[in-house]
Design a protein around this motif. Structure first.
Motif, PDB file in Angstrom:
ATOM      1  N   THR A 123       0.841  -1.202   0.000  1.00 57.81           N
ATOM      2  CA  THR A 123       0.000   0.000   0.000  1.00 57.81           C
ATOM      3  C   THR A 123       0.874   1.250   0.000  1.00 57.81           C
ATOM      4  O   THR A 123       0.582   2.228  -0.691  1.00 57.81           O
ATOM      5  N   THR A 127       0.740   4.048  -3.002  1.00 58.08           N
ATOM      6  CA  THR A 127       0.388   5.439  -2.691  1.00 58.08           C
ATOM      7  C   THR A 127       1.627   6.358  -2.669  1.00 58.08           C
ATOM      8  O   THR A 127       1.564   7.459  -2.125  1.00 58.08           O
ATOM      9  N   GLU A 128       2.706   5.891  -3.258  1.00 56.15           N
ATOM     10  CA  GLU A 128       3.950   6.671  -3.416  1.00 56.15           C
ATOM     11  C   GLU A 128       4.631   7.014  -2.095  1.00 56.15           C
ATOM     12  O   GLU A 128       5.503   7.885  -2.050  1.00 56.15           O
ATOM     13  N   GLN A 129       4.239   6.339  -1.007  1.00 53.02           N
ATOM     14  CA  GLN A 129       4.892   6.630   0.278  1.00 53.02           C
ATOM     15  C   GLN A 129       6.355   6.183   0.262  1.00 53.02           C
ATOM     16  O   GLN A 129       7.192   6.777   0.952  1.00 53.02           O
ATOM     17  N   ASP A 131       8.331   6.229  -2.447  1.00 56.20           N
ATOM     18  CA  ASP A 131       9.021   7.301  -3.170  1.00 56.20           C
ATOM     19  C   ASP A 131       9.229   8.496  -2.238  1.00 56.20           C
ATOM     20  O   ASP A 131      10.287   9.143  -2.261  1.00 56.20           O
ATOM     21  N   ALA A 132       8.199   8.784  -1.424  1.00 62.46           N
ATOM     22  CA  ALA A 132       8.310   9.914  -0.493  1.00 62.46           C
ATOM     23  C   ALA A 132       9.453   9.672   0.501  1.00 62.46           C
ATOM     24  O   ALA A 132      10.218  10.592   0.809  1.00 62.46           O
ATOM     25  N   LEU A 133       9.582   8.431   0.966  1.00 62.68           N
ATOM     26  CA  LEU A 133      10.696   8.105   1.885  1.00 62.68           C
ATOM     27  C   LEU A 133      12.036   8.446   1.232  1.00 62.68           C
ATOM     28  O   LEU A 133      12.907   9.048   1.859  1.00 62.68           O
TER      29      LEU A 133
ATOM     30  N   LYS B  45      10.535  12.113 -11.737  1.00 70.27           N
ATOM     31  CA  LYS B  45      11.178  11.034 -10.967  1.00 70.27           C
ATOM     32  C   LYS B  45      12.616  10.786 -11.453  1.00 70.27           C
ATOM     33  O   LYS B  45      13.467  10.375 -10.669  1.00 70.27           O
ATOM     34  N   LEU B  50      14.511   8.774  -8.585  1.00 75.23           N
ATOM     35  CA  LEU B  50      13.598   7.664  -8.274  1.00 75.23           C
ATOM     36  C   LEU B  50      13.531   6.707  -9.451  1.00 75.23           C
ATOM     37  O   LEU B  50      13.138   5.552  -9.308  1.00 75.23           O
ATOM     38  N   MET B  79       9.324  17.738  -1.951  1.00 77.15           N
ATOM     39  CA  MET B  79       8.391  17.293  -2.994  1.00 77.15           C
ATOM     40  C   MET B  79       6.991  17.117  -2.450  1.00 77.15           C
ATOM     41  O   MET B  79       6.791  16.517  -1.389  1.00 77.15           O
ATOM     42  N   PHE B  81       3.703  15.234  -3.372  1.00 73.54           N
ATOM     43  CA  PHE B  81       3.240  14.163  -4.251  1.00 73.54           C
ATOM     44  C   PHE B  81       1.764  14.360  -4.618  1.00 73.54           C
ATOM     45  O   PHE B  81       1.007  15.013  -3.888  1.00 73.54           O
ATOM     46  N   ALA B  85       0.976  11.407  -0.354  1.00 75.08           N
ATOM     47  CA  ALA B  85       1.923  10.358   0.093  1.00 75.08           C
ATOM     48  C   ALA B  85       2.333  10.535   1.545  1.00 75.08           C
ATOM     49  O   ALA B  85       3.509  10.392   1.892  1.00 75.08           O
ATOM     50  N   LEU B  86       1.364  10.854   2.393  1.00 75.96           N
ATOM     51  CA  LEU B  86       1.674  10.976   3.827  1.00 75.96           C
ATOM     52  C   LEU B  86       1.801   9.580   4.422  1.00 75.96           C
ATOM     53  O   LEU B  86       1.129   8.642   3.969  1.00 75.96           O
ATOM     54  N   PHE B  87       2.629   9.453   5.449  1.00 81.12           N
ATOM     55  CA  PHE B  87       2.826   8.136   6.075  1.00 81.12           C
ATOM     56  C   PHE B  87       1.675   7.874   7.054  1.00 81.12           C
ATOM     57  O   PHE B  87       1.544   8.573   8.066  1.00 81.12           O
ATOM     58  N   ASP B  88       0.884   6.856   6.721  1.00 81.04           N
ATOM     59  CA  ASP B  88      -0.333   6.558   7.508  1.00 81.04           C
ATOM     60  C   ASP B  88      -0.046   6.289   8.971  1.00 81.04           C
ATOM     61  O   ASP B  88      -0.878   6.554   9.836  1.00 81.04           O
ATOM     62  N   PHE B  98       9.364  14.836   9.409  1.00 84.24           N
ATOM     63  CA  PHE B  98      10.049  13.554   9.161  1.00 84.24           C
ATOM     64  C   PHE B  98      11.565  13.749   8.990  1.00 84.24           C
ATOM     65  O   PHE B  98      12.363  13.054   9.606  1.00 84.24           O
ATOM     66  N   ARG B 149       5.196  19.426   4.623  1.00 85.57           N
ATOM     67  CA  ARG B 149       6.340  18.501   4.686  1.00 85.57           C
ATOM     68  C   ARG B 149       7.389  18.871   3.634  1.00 85.57           C
ATOM     69  O   ARG B 149       8.596  18.808   3.910  1.00 85.57           O
TER      70      ARG B 149
END
Lengths: 260, 248
Positions: A123, A127-129, A131-133, B45, B50, B79, B81, B85-88, B98, B149
């Motif tokens: 997931t 959801t590109e998380q 890539d965000a990391l 990317k 990426l 960036m 997104f 693309a937030l970390f749940d 972060f 962020r």
């Protein structure tokens, strides 16, 4: 052409399977190398310890106690055929510690933890998380994979130890409550019969199965395709692959420990 | 300054970038427009590392990004997104902070939280949002958190991937204004990819039109409407007829 087509198809299948094995092996080695190299993420590691270890205890405990009880009943019923009912404590102990404890805990961890890791990472990928990391200067292998694999290597042997004890206790409850064994004799026979090698093999199997379960979850999560279907496929494949590899590793480790 | 020279990228038989040449001067806001599936996200990317281009070079201040030290290189970027693309698994403030909680830019937790709350305030969110989880936020709020962020570590270069996708027109306008304000305020170099013309007009200093894997036209946003390029003309007016094939 007609004769060679099936051979070509078989060859392609074998090559694809070998390539998969190679990719998983490289991924596992990469994960292990990231465990040893900084930066480390202790908070992620502690979360993984809780998720893989602590929260698996109920399912491991229930599986072990019912299996231990059923094992005692089966050995008693089978033993009656040649007047060997008295071996229930010994066989329950050796069966749980050498085989059923590690394998059942491994399979339970595969069902509970591998699926959860694969779904979570897949997931994140969709959801590109992930890539965000990377854009936040954080290596996904270090942040996501290394803490989970390390937690699996450490906690699953502990879970196996707990499962072994609870399984033996399940056998004890059935043996003393239903089959007429004296509690003191049951415990003495169990204790006297078990050897250190049995316990060591159980814990080594636990570590191997913990590594397999977490690596497969992380690998298939990272390789996930797009969308809900991709996440579903990653989850399904990770559990199936982890279960098969755990059973295969169990065979290899049993051979290694007990057939010299 | 970011310079892309003859950048190629293909996926299997499909060539997405077919020799892209583009220069983004320092401190300017470049918006890359183009239809869905034309490779805008791939382009972005590739710059961030990426994805690896099959051919061509990408230079940041004259240095090849493929040879740059990754942490130092990425520390210069922020960036936003497309889906935020937030970390749940992390509360909002830890998402924003972060980068400030780990790695080379790490600082004490309290200080990082204060910076996160200040950045949230900058994008129009109240401090009580800080302890919520991303799943508890609306799409517009998630975009704002993503923006907070992106700017938390005060980057020199900020990328925006479809910043208004999925938002209602009013919220899209708010996000566009915020982006413009923040980019001007920080003096950052910005690159936005979008097919939303209201975003283009609000954010851009310069516009580049990507189609068929190459930059078809580039120029100041003020000259976009008068551009003689048939691709730009068709795209900005949303016509079905023209050199860009519209699938019906």
């Amino acid at each position: 052409m007609i004769l060679t087509a099936p051979l070509a198809a078989l060859g392609r299948w074998v090559l694809a399977a070998l390539a998969s094995v190679g990719r998983v092996t490289l991924f596992a080695l990469d994960a292990l190398s990231h465990i040893l190299r900084p930066p480390f993420y202790p908070r992620e590691f502690l979360n993984a310890l809780m998720n893989i270890g602590w929260f698996s205890l109920p399912v491991v405990g229930l599986t072990a106690i019912f299996t231990g009880g059923a094992l005692a009943l089966q050995i008693y019923a089978g033993g009656q055929r040649f007047s060997a009912e008295a071996v229930v404590p010994q066989i329950v102990a050796i069966g749980m510690v050498r085989e059923l404890g590690p394998v059942l805990v491994g399979l339970m961890v595969a069902a509970r933890v591998t699926s959860s890791i694969a779904a979570e990472i897949a997931t994140m990928k969709v959801t590109e998380q992930i890539d965000a990391l990377v854009t936040l200067s954080t290596h996904p292998m270090k942040y996501l994979t290394a803490p989970r694999v390390l937690a699996g290597l450490i906690t699953v042997p502990v879970l196996v130890g707990v499962g072994d004890v609870i399984g033996i206790w399940g056998g004890f409850l059935v043996g003393t409550g239903q089959l007429g064994f004296a509690p003191g004799t049951y415990i003495k026979n169990t204790w006297d019969f078990l050897e250190m090698a049995d316990v060591v093999s159980s814990l080594v199997k636990g570590a191997a199965f913990g590594g397999i379960a977490t690596v497969m979850g992380c690998y298939h999560g990272m390789q996930s395709g797009r969308g809900a279907q991709g996440v579903g496929r990653a989850t399904k494949t990770s559990v199936a692959a982890a279960a098969v590899l755990i059973l295969a590793a169990n065979f290899l480790l049993t051979n290694l420990f007990f057939t010299s | 300054m970011i310079e892309l020279n003859d950048v190629h990228k293909h996926f299997g038989p499909k060539t997405v970038l077919h020799g892209v040449n583009l220069t983004i001067p320092k401190g300017e806001s470049m918006v890359v427009i183009g239809g869905s599936g034309t490779g805008k996200s791939v382009l972005l990317k590739c710059i961030l590392g990426l994805m690896t281009p099959d051919a061509g070079t990408i230079l940041l201040d004259g240095q090849d990004v493929a040879r740059a030290e990754r942490d130092a290189f990425l520390a210069r970027f922020g960036m936003l997104f497309q889906g935020a693309a937030l970390f749940d698994s992390l509360p909002v403030w830890q998402n924003v902070a972060f980068r400030l909680l780990r790695g080379s830019l790490a600082r004490p937790k309290l200080e990082a939280r204060e910076i996160a709350i200040e950045k949230l305030r900058r994008v129009g969110l109240k401090p009580d949002v800080a302890d919520l989880y991303p799943a508890e936020l609306s799409g517009g709020m998630q975009k704002r958190v993503g923006l907070a962020r992106a700017i938390a570590a005060e980057p020199e270069i900020i990328f925006f991937d479809e910043p208004t996708t999925g938002l209602d027109p009013i919220m899209a306008g708010v996000i566009n204004e915020l982006i413009r304000e923040i980019v001007v305020e920080m003096g950052a170099t910005a690159m936005t990819i979008t097919h939303d013309m209201s975003s283009v007009r609000a954010i851009a200093d310069k516009v580049a039109m990507l189609h068929d894997g190459i930059i078809q036209w580039t120029g100041p946003v003020a000259e976009m409407d008068a551009s003689p390029d048939p691709y730009v003309d068709q795209f900005i007016h949303g016509r079905a007829e023209g050199p860009i094939e519209a699938v019906r």
